[in-house]
Motif scaffolding. Sequence first.
Motif, mmCIF file in Angstrom:
data_model
loop_
_atom_site.group_PDB
_atom_site.id
_atom_site.type_symbol
_atom_site.label_atom_id
_atom_site.label_comp_id
_atom_site.label_asym_id
_atom_site.label_seq_id
_atom_site.Cartn_x
_atom_site.Cartn_y
_atom_site.Cartn_z
ATOM 1 N N PHE A 237 -36.442 -52.978 -41.109
ATOM 2 C CA PHE A 237 -36.258 -51.783 -41.933
ATOM 3 C C PHE A 237 -35.937 -50.533 -41.117
ATOM 4 O O PHE A 237 -35.661 -49.481 -41.695
ATOM 5 N N SER A 238 -35.973 -50.616 -39.790
ATOM 6 C CA SER A 238 -35.940 -49.408 -38.962
ATOM 7 C C SER A 238 -34.665 -48.588 -39.152
ATOM 8 O O SER A 238 -34.694 -47.359 -39.025
ATOM 9 N N ALA A 239 -33.536 -49.224 -39.472
ATOM 10 C CA ALA A 239 -32.286 -48.472 -39.649
ATOM 11 C C ALA A 239 -32.383 -47.469 -40.792
ATOM 12 O O ALA A 239 -31.659 -46.464 -40.807
ATOM 13 N N LEU A 240 -33.270 -47.712 -41.759
ATOM 14 C CA LEU A 240 -33.407 -46.800 -42.889
ATOM 15 C C LEU A 240 -33.861 -45.407 -42.454
ATOM 16 O O LEU A 240 -33.678 -44.436 -43.192
ATOM 17 N N ARG A 241 -34.430 -45.292 -41.268
ATOM 18 C CA ARG A 241 -34.873 -43.988 -40.789
ATOM 19 C C ARG A 241 -33.696 -43.036 -40.585
ATOM 20 O O ARG A 241 -33.879 -41.805 -40.586
ATOM 21 N N SER A 242 -32.495 -43.576 -40.407
ATOM 22 C CA SER A 242 -31.325 -42.727 -40.181
ATOM 23 C C SER A 242 -30.443 -42.596 -41.419
ATOM 24 O O SER A 242 -29.339 -42.042 -41.336
ATOM 25 N N LEU A 243 -30.906 -43.086 -42.568
ATOM 26 C CA LEU A 243 -30.119 -42.941 -43.793
ATOM 27 C C LEU A 243 -30.079 -41.476 -44.213
ATOM 28 O O LEU A 243 -31.088 -40.775 -44.158
ATOM 29 N N ARG A 244 -28.909 -41.020 -44.643
ATOM 30 C CA ARG A 244 -28.726 -39.625 -45.018
ATOM 31 C C ARG A 244 -29.734 -39.203 -46.095
ATOM 32 O O ARG A 244 -29.959 -39.929 -47.064
ATOM 33 N N PRO A 245 -30.316 -38.008 -45.956
ATOM 34 C CA PRO A 245 -31.141 -37.476 -47.040
ATOM 35 C C PRO A 245 -30.308 -37.377 -48.313
ATOM 36 O O PRO A 245 -29.114 -37.062 -48.273
ATOM 37 N N GLY A 246 -30.935 -37.649 -49.433
ATOM 38 C CA GLY A 246 -30.218 -37.541 -50.702
ATOM 39 C C GLY A 246 -29.583 -38.828 -51.181
ATOM 40 O O GLY A 246 -29.148 -38.896 -52.331
ATOM 41 N N VAL A 247 -29.510 -39.847 -50.326
ATOM 42 C CA VAL A 247 -29.005 -41.147 -50.780
ATOM 43 C C VAL A 247 -30.172 -41.878 -51.440
ATOM 44 O O VAL A 247 -31.118 -42.287 -50.773
ATOM 45 N N GLU A 248 -30.098 -42.026 -52.747
ATOM 46 C CA GLU A 248 -31.184 -42.661 -53.492
ATOM 47 C C GLU A 248 -31.042 -44.181 -53.438
ATOM 48 O O GLU A 248 -29.944 -44.719 -53.618
ATOM 49 N N ILE A 249 -32.153 -44.851 -53.212
ATOM 50 C CA ILE A 249 -32.153 -46.294 -53.008
ATOM 51 C C ILE A 249 -32.983 -46.993 -54.081
ATOM 52 O O ILE A 249 -34.127 -46.613 -54.348
ATOM 53 N N ILE A 250 -32.390 -48.001 -54.695
ATOM 54 C CA ILE A 250 -33.131 -48.980 -55.489
ATOM 55 C C ILE A 250 -33.410 -50.153 -54.553
ATOM 56 O O ILE A 250 -32.478 -50.792 -54.053
ATOM 57 N N ALA A 251 -34.666 -50.406 -54.299
ATOM 58 C CA ALA A 251 -35.049 -51.404 -53.297
ATOM 59 C C ALA A 251 -34.978 -52.810 -53.894
ATOM 60 O O ALA A 251 -35.769 -53.154 -54.775
ATOM 61 N N GLY A 252 -34.048 -53.607 -53.392
ATOM 62 C CA GLY A 252 -33.880 -54.977 -53.880
ATOM 63 C C GLY A 252 -34.818 -55.936 -53.180
ATOM 64 O O GLY A 252 -34.396 -56.831 -52.449
ATOM 65 N N VAL A 253 -36.110 -55.735 -53.428
ATOM 66 C CA VAL A 253 -37.150 -56.485 -52.715
ATOM 67 C C VAL A 253 -37.848 -57.531 -53.570
ATOM 68 O O VAL A 253 -38.607 -58.350 -53.053
ATOM 69 N N VAL A 254 -37.623 -57.513 -54.875
ATOM 70 C CA VAL A 254 -38.511 -58.246 -55.783
ATOM 71 C C VAL A 254 -38.193 -59.736 -55.785
ATOM 72 O O VAL A 254 -37.123 -60.165 -56.217
ATOM 73 N N ASP A 257 -41.595 -65.281 -56.692
ATOM 74 C CA ASP A 257 -42.462 -66.313 -56.135
ATOM 75 C C ASP A 257 -43.229 -65.833 -54.906
ATOM 76 O O ASP A 257 -44.045 -66.587 -54.358
ATOM 77 N N ASN A 258 -42.959 -64.617 -54.477
ATOM 78 C CA ASN A 258 -43.581 -64.086 -53.261
ATOM 79 C C ASN A 258 -44.062 -62.656 -53.497
ATOM 80 O O ASN A 258 -43.548 -61.707 -52.891
ATOM 81 N N PRO A 259 -45.053 -62.464 -54.355
ATOM 82 C CA PRO A 259 -45.459 -61.097 -54.715
ATOM 83 C C PRO A 259 -46.037 -60.302 -53.555
ATOM 84 O O PRO A 259 -45.805 -59.091 -53.467
ATOM 85 N N GLU A 260 -46.789 -60.940 -52.668
ATOM 86 C CA GLU A 260 -47.385 -60.177 -51.565
ATOM 87 C C GLU A 260 -46.337 -59.722 -50.572
ATOM 88 O O GLU A 260 -46.361 -58.588 -50.080
ATOM 89 N N GLU A 261 -45.384 -60.616 -50.246
ATOM 90 C CA GLU A 261 -44.285 -60.211 -49.365
ATOM 91 C C GLU A 261 -43.462 -59.104 -50.016
ATOM 92 O O GLU A 261 -42.999 -58.171 -49.344
ATOM 93 N N THR A 262 -43.287 -59.184 -51.335
ATOM 94 C CA THR A 262 -42.552 -58.153 -52.054
ATOM 95 C C THR A 262 -43.247 -56.803 -51.921
ATOM 96 O O THR A 262 -42.616 -55.777 -51.633
ATOM 97 N N ARG A 263 -44.560 -56.782 -52.129
ATOM 98 C CA ARG A 263 -45.311 -55.520 -52.008
ATOM 99 C C ARG A 263 -45.208 -54.950 -50.599
ATOM 100 O O ARG A 263 -45.023 -53.752 -50.400
#
Length: 311
Positions: A237-254, A257-263
Amino acid sequence: MTALPWDRDPRWIIDWLTYHLASLPALDQVRGGDSRGYDDMPYYRVRPGHRLRSEDIGLARVDQADAAFAALERLDTGGPMRVQVGIPNALDLAVFAFGSIDAACEWLPVVQAAVVDEVAGLAARWGDRLQLQLETPAVLVAYHHTPEAAWPEVTGRIIWQVAEVLAAAAPDVRWVVHLCYGDLEHVPVFTPTDLRSPVLLLNALADLLAERGIPMPVVHLPIASGDSPPSTDPAFFSALRSLRPGVEIIAGVVAEDNPEETREALELTVDALGRPVAGVAAACGYGRRTESAAAANLKLAAQLAKEWSAR
């Protein structure tokens, strides 16, 4: 819910690829296929002596949107709702239709014209009652198959192509940019190891759109892929630290079958961004899931959204 989704083909563009293109006099089918895997997809070439016209290869999205709004009038939604119409990216259509990057580049201008015309037609007819979603696995696949030294060149080409599509409906229509890794038969084209390429792309796209006075769309960022759980490695995830402010993200994490990893992946996404996400979602759509799996994914997404809204 920001809009009611509408898509006639649960397999994204397979009907268009299999049936519509096969009916065009200008095209010969080079290879057939049932589209049950990435090596089982039909592709075409332009028949000698024929001209491929942009008006022949469109996706009929204007007609489909008309049908969606007619259906919406028969529903009790409790108030006015937008309709979300998916717009497959021209680059993706060209790659799938013609079977290779080289052939896709040759015919991209015609396909791009078809997509831009449909987007402009949708915006002219329905305006701010629409939410359009630009859907493009080919973008991240292009980075995956390109040496990193050539990523800046790839980025320049892609952001020009994407910006032209977005501009065809701006500023009247709200956009979502949907990135993914492919999900045919619920199998990705590749499994990511980090988020460097989407961040590079989104930063460059945000800069270009700002120069042109076009709003930056909210972005669906895939973190899980196929039926695999999302990464829980902070380095991913480290590259996200350099994402431009104001770029809104919908996190495609869900991953249902893996709820804990998702959280954990959602927590790592927010930590790296340094700001809340705009939403949570599956890595791709629900067309390749069973009805029960889609319901389970939605339930987990709702639980996560409720947990984070209470913080």
